[in-house]
Structures are given as structure tokens and as C-alpha cells.
Design an enzyme around this catalytic site. Structure first.
Site, PDB file in Angstrom:
ATOM      1  N   HIS A   1       3.197  -5.881 -10.476  1.00  0.00           N
ATOM      2  CA  HIS A   1       1.929  -6.716  -9.719  1.00  0.00           C
ATOM      3  C   HIS A   1       1.514  -7.925 -10.579  1.00  0.00           C
ATOM      4  CE1 HIS A   1       0.860  -3.777  -6.709  1.00  0.00           C
ATOM      5  NE2 HIS A   1       0.897  -2.572  -7.697  1.00  0.00           N
TER       6      HIS A   1
ATOM      7  N   ASP B   1       5.411  -0.941 -12.319  1.00  0.00           N
ATOM      8  CA  ASP B   1       4.645  -1.044 -11.233  1.00  0.00           C
ATOM      9  C   ASP B   1       3.762  -2.019 -11.806  1.00  0.00           C
ATOM     10  OD1 ASP B   1       3.358  -0.447  -8.265  1.00  0.00           O
ATOM     11  OD2 ASP B   1       1.576  -0.283  -9.800  1.00  0.00           O
TER      12      ASP B   1
ATOM     13  N   THR C   1       1.404   4.025  -3.480  1.00  0.00           N
ATOM     14  CA  THR C   1       1.762   4.911  -4.440  1.00  0.00           C
ATOM     15  C   THR C   1       1.222   6.414  -4.345  1.00  0.00           C
ATOM     16  OG1 THR C   1       1.610   3.394  -6.395  1.00  0.00           O
ATOM     17  CG2 THR C   1       1.291   5.745  -6.982  1.00  0.00           C
TER      18      THR C   1
ATOM     19  N   HIS D   1       8.009   3.277  -4.659  1.00  0.00           N
ATOM     20  CA  HIS D   1       8.150   2.139  -4.004  1.00  0.00           C
ATOM     21  C   HIS D   1       8.822   0.909  -4.595  1.00  0.00           C
ATOM     22  CE1 HIS D   1       4.907   0.761  -6.112  1.00  0.00           C
ATOM     23  NE2 HIS D   1       4.117   1.628  -5.629  1.00  0.00           N
TER      24      HIS D   1
END
Ligand SMILES: [Zn+2]
Length: 486
Positions: free
Chosen positions: A204, A200, A81, A248
Site C-alpha cells: 500500500h 500488504d 483482507t 489478495h
């Protein structure tokens, strides 16, 4: 005589007209780009490029239809990040801007930096580069940032003109409200930066392959819809250039794919600075060779590099915060010291050549083409694009405006004789062809202005001659002559 003096007054007044017309015709920087310079850059953390197709995302697809879409954005290594967010606003690779990871150690400063601690507010980590909000402010404009990483850090003694100190619990709607307030205030910002933590966090937690990610993506699409609705309500839609991107992507991990360093190396021999999937290893004094040799043959899914042997294409070598050894896991593998540590079903940070690490990129606004799809770009090119949109001079960077100018409505693709980037890091910062565009416009402006002046004088003389004409219809040269010298 009376008539003559009033004609003279009118003549003097009229003399201003051609100069005003000429001034109007002369190009100024802003007249070159009438759609400028409002830009809103939005990033949804960890939004992988193909999430757009996972579930219906009507708001994203609307932006693609009425704007531009880049399919593959090569972000920078490591695909974490903080390094990528700083690249987006500086155009620099991590080795140049100095934010080489979310967790790092600077041996000269003798300080650590970690996303989870207050270290990130230490200016010294950030000052190898100058982010765009500062450059924009130095050019006389105002910038506003809602939670964009790094924007609540004092860099080179400066904060964004308007900003929100980072607080994860502040809802998206509140961040949008602030951005809109700043764009519509009496002293408006021309650059807005808006950040949101998902997908994000959930990526995860769930892993990108989880069917539950569909709900997360739908929620992000609704958030984009809300942003567009509020921009329309504030009458900013249509005048503002909106760019939506990310730092990303994300890949699926598994408890079956874990590399446990404790199995190979004694912790007394090294300090682990950064973890999965790029383990940054600082060997203890005199232990370098042993640590390297042991790790190099430890696991088939772990590639180990001495700093000076890190592949050139990663641009991840020339910075003291990059540790003497890095061990890079293959996609989908985790590196930990011990299996008892936290495990995540999704992760990123891997090789930036892997498509699963790539983020989205969409844009819509007066400067952008409509319904245009581009195959690929580098995330370093975003910075010169932003500088172009804001009409500010870029600081030295690793990107190329030339490579992304085909996204713009007004800029047809151009090539330079050598075919190389016009914006190398240590070279000129304003592409040569941009200056050519300016000088062309200047030439056209001057010519147009001159023609208008000539036309005016012809009309003016005609008018003058007629106004001095006696009723009998004959022109008396003695009357006209002095007026011509006026
Ligand atoms: Zn993440």
C-alpha cells in the site's frame, strides 16, 4: 493328556492371531491417509502471485520444487483482507459468510464493523459461518492460531484451542515459536494458522511497481526460510502439510487516477459505508434514485450497480450488509469523497477476475505431490482441501474438493458423472468419490483379512496335526478329532 492341554492353551492363544491380523488389515479412516493430519496454513497478507518472480525467492521456489504450486488463484470479491481470510477458512463467498468487507454496516443489527475498531470482536458479524478451527475442534482435535484474522473473536461461543490475541507489533519469529510450541506440546494441535501483515502494508505504502518492493519480498522469503528451519529443528518438517497462500494481490495506483465523489454528490444524500475501490453507498431515505442516477453517469472509470444488479459471478448480492448501491472503480483508480483524504500508492479490492488481485498458493508435505504446477483454482476450494487433509467433515461451502484433489499425492483426478462440483453449498459435504474410495479400501481390507484368517487356519491345522503325531509318524484320528472341535 498333559501334552494335549498345553497344546489347547497354545491353540487358544494362537486363535487371536488371525483376528489381530484381520484387524490390522481392515482399513480405518486414519490408515486411509497415513500422512495426516497435521496442517499448517500460512498467509502473507497481500502477496501477489507474481511477486515470486520479482526478485530471487529461493525458499518459495524450494517449496514449489518439492511441493505444488498453483499459478492463478481466483479469490473472492471484494478482494479485501477480511472477506478473503474468512473464505479461506469457511469455503464460502462473502455473501454467505457475511464478512462482506473490511468496513460494513448491518441494518438489522444496526451495527458497524471496521477493521480499525473493536467492532470486529462482535461475534454477531461472524456467526453466519463456522470456521475450520471450530469444526476441527468439534471433531475432537485442537487448533492453534497466531494472529490469523478472526481467530481471537469468540465465534459460536468458541475460540481456537490455542491462540494469540491480535497484536501487530509481535514479530514473525515469536508467532512461529508459538505455532511450533503448540504442534509439539503434550496435547498437540493438528491445525495451525499463521498470519503476517506484509507485503500488504508495504505494498500500500510503496505501490507494487516500486523497486523497493524487491527488498520487502526478499524479507518475506527470509521469513519463510526461518519458518522452514524452525519446523526442521522441531522435527515437524516432513510430517506436516505446509500451505502458503495469501488473501489478495495489489495494484499500482496514482494521484492522477482519483475519483472524487464530492464533485458529483452532496454528502447529505448518502452515507459512505466502505471506500476505495468499491464504494458502498447507503442512500438516505427517498434519495435512492437521485443518488443512483447521479453516480451512474459520474465517471467513466466508475461502474455503479444497484445491489440486485451486481454481476452474478461475484456472488456478492444476497446479504443485507451489501449496501443498496456499490460503485466499483477500474483497476488502479481510487474512489474518495475528497482528495484531501489519505492516498495509497497500492491498493486491492477490485474485480477478482483481474490477475493483479490474485494471491500465491504453494504447498509442501507428505500429502502433496512433488514439483507439480497447476494452472488455476478458486480460493473457495482451499476449505474442502483442508478438511480432507485434517480428515474432518466439511460444513456446507461453495468450494470443490474435486477441483483441487490433483494437488494430492494419493488422489488421482476423478470425475463425477455430471462433472459438477461434489461439494455444493446446500448439498452433501463429503464428495461421493471419497466415500467410494473408503468403500473400496474397506472391501480390500475385508478380503485381505479373510485370506489371512484362512491361511492361518491351514497353517494351524498342519501344525496341530504334526504336534499330535506319534513318533512313529502315523496320525491317529481319535487324537486329532477333538482338537479340531476346540
Ligand atoms: Zn491491504
Amino acid at each position: 493328556m498333559l501334552r494335549q492341554s498345553s497344546t489347547l492353551k497354545m491353540t487358544w492363544k494362537l486363535l487371536w492371531v488371525p483376528f489381530l491380523l484381520a484387524a490390522w488389515a481392515l482399513p480405518t479412516t486414519s490408515s486411509l491417509h497415513p500422512d495426516q493430519p497435521k496442517v499448517l496454513l500460512v498467509a502473507f497478507d497481500g502477496f501477489r502471485w507474481d511477486y515470486l518472480y520479482k526478485v530471487p525467492t529461493p525458499h518459495f521456489h524450494s517449496v514449489m520444487k518439492y511441493g505444488v504450486h498453483v499459478k492463478q488463484v481466483t479469490n473472492i470479491f471484494i478482494t479485501k483482507t477480511y472477506p478473503n481470510f474468512y473464505t479461506m477458512v469457511t469455503g464460502l463467498f462473502a455473501e454467505s459468510h457475511g464478512i462482506v468487507s473490511n468496513d460494513m454496516f448491518d441494518p438489522v443489527l444496526n451495527k458497524s464493523f471496521s477493521l480499525d475498531h473493536m467492532d470486529i470482536y462482535d461475534s454477531e458479524f461472524w456467526e453466519a459461518a463456522t470456521p475450520i478451527w471450530i469444526t476441527n475442534q468439534r471433531a475432537g482435535h485442537s487448533s492453534g492460531a497466531a494472529m490469523w484474522p478472526g481467530t481471537d473473536v469468540k465465534i459460536h461461543g468458541t475460540f481456537p484451542t490455542r491462540y494469540m490475541p491480535y497484536n501487530q507489533s509481535i514479530p514473525f519469529e515469536e508467532r512461529v515459536a508459538k505455532i511450533i510450541e503448540w504442534f509439539t506440546s503434550k496435547e498437540p494441535i493438528n491445525l495451525g494458522l499463521l498470519y503476517w501483515e506484509d507485503p500488504d502494508d508495504m505494498g500500500h505504502h510503496l505501490g507494487p511497481d516500486s523497486p523497493l518492493m524487491g527488498t520487502v519480498i526478499s524479507d518475506i522469503d527470509n521469513k519463510l526460510g526461518y519458518l522452514i528451519k524452525m519446523l526442521k529443528k522441531a522435527k515437524l518438517w516432513g510430517t506436516l502439510n505446509l500451505i502458503i497462500t495469501s488473501d489478495h494481490g495489489m495494484t499500482q495506483c496514482s494521484e492522477e487516477r482519483i475519483i472524487e465523489l464530492d464533485q458529483y454528490l452532496d454528502r447529505d444524500h448518502y452515507v459512505l459505508i466502505d471506500q476505495s475501490p468499491v464504494a458502498a453507498i447507503l442512500p438516505k431515505e427517498g434519495e435512492f434514485d437521485e443518488v443512483y442516477e447521479t453516480l451512474a453517469h459520474a465517471h467513466p472509470n466508475l461502474t455503479v450497480y444497484k445491489r440486485e444488479e451486481i454481476p452474478e459471478r461475484w456472488h456478492y448480492r444476497y446479504n443485507r450488509r451489501i449496501q443498496p448501491i456499490i460503485a466499483v472503480a477500474d483497476q488502479g483508480w481510487h474512489v474518495v469523497q475528497n482528495k484531501s483524504e489519505d492516498f495509497m500508492l497500492g491498493n486491492h479490492g477490485y474485480d477478482n477476475a483481474l490477475p493483479e488481485m490474485h494471491p500465491i498458493f504453494l504447498a509442501q508435505g507428505p500429502a502433496f505431490r512433488k514439483n507439480f504446477t497447476k494452472e488455476s483454482m478458486n480460493s473457495t476450494d482451499l476449505y474442502p482441501l483442508l478438511c480432507h487433509l485434517l480428515d474432518i467433515t466439511a460444513t456446507p461451502h461453495n468450494g470443490s474438493f474435486q477441483k483441487v484433489q490433483d494437488l494430492l499425492r494419493s488422489a488421482a483426478p476423478r470425475t463425477t458423472p455430471d462433472g459438477k462440483s461434489t461439494t455444493p453449498l446446500h448439498g452433501r459435504t463429503k464428495p461421493k468419490e471419497y466415500e467410494q474410495e473408503e468403500s473400496y479400501a474397506y472391501f480390500i481390507g475385508v478380503s485381505l483379512g479373510s485370506i489371512l484368517v484362512i491361511i492361518f487356519f491351514v497353517i494351524f491345522i498342519k501344525h496341530l496335526v504334526r504336534s499330535q503325531m506319534p513318533d512313529v509318524g502315523a496320525v491317529h484320528p481319535e487324537i486329532v478329532q477333538p482338537l479340531l472341535h476346540a
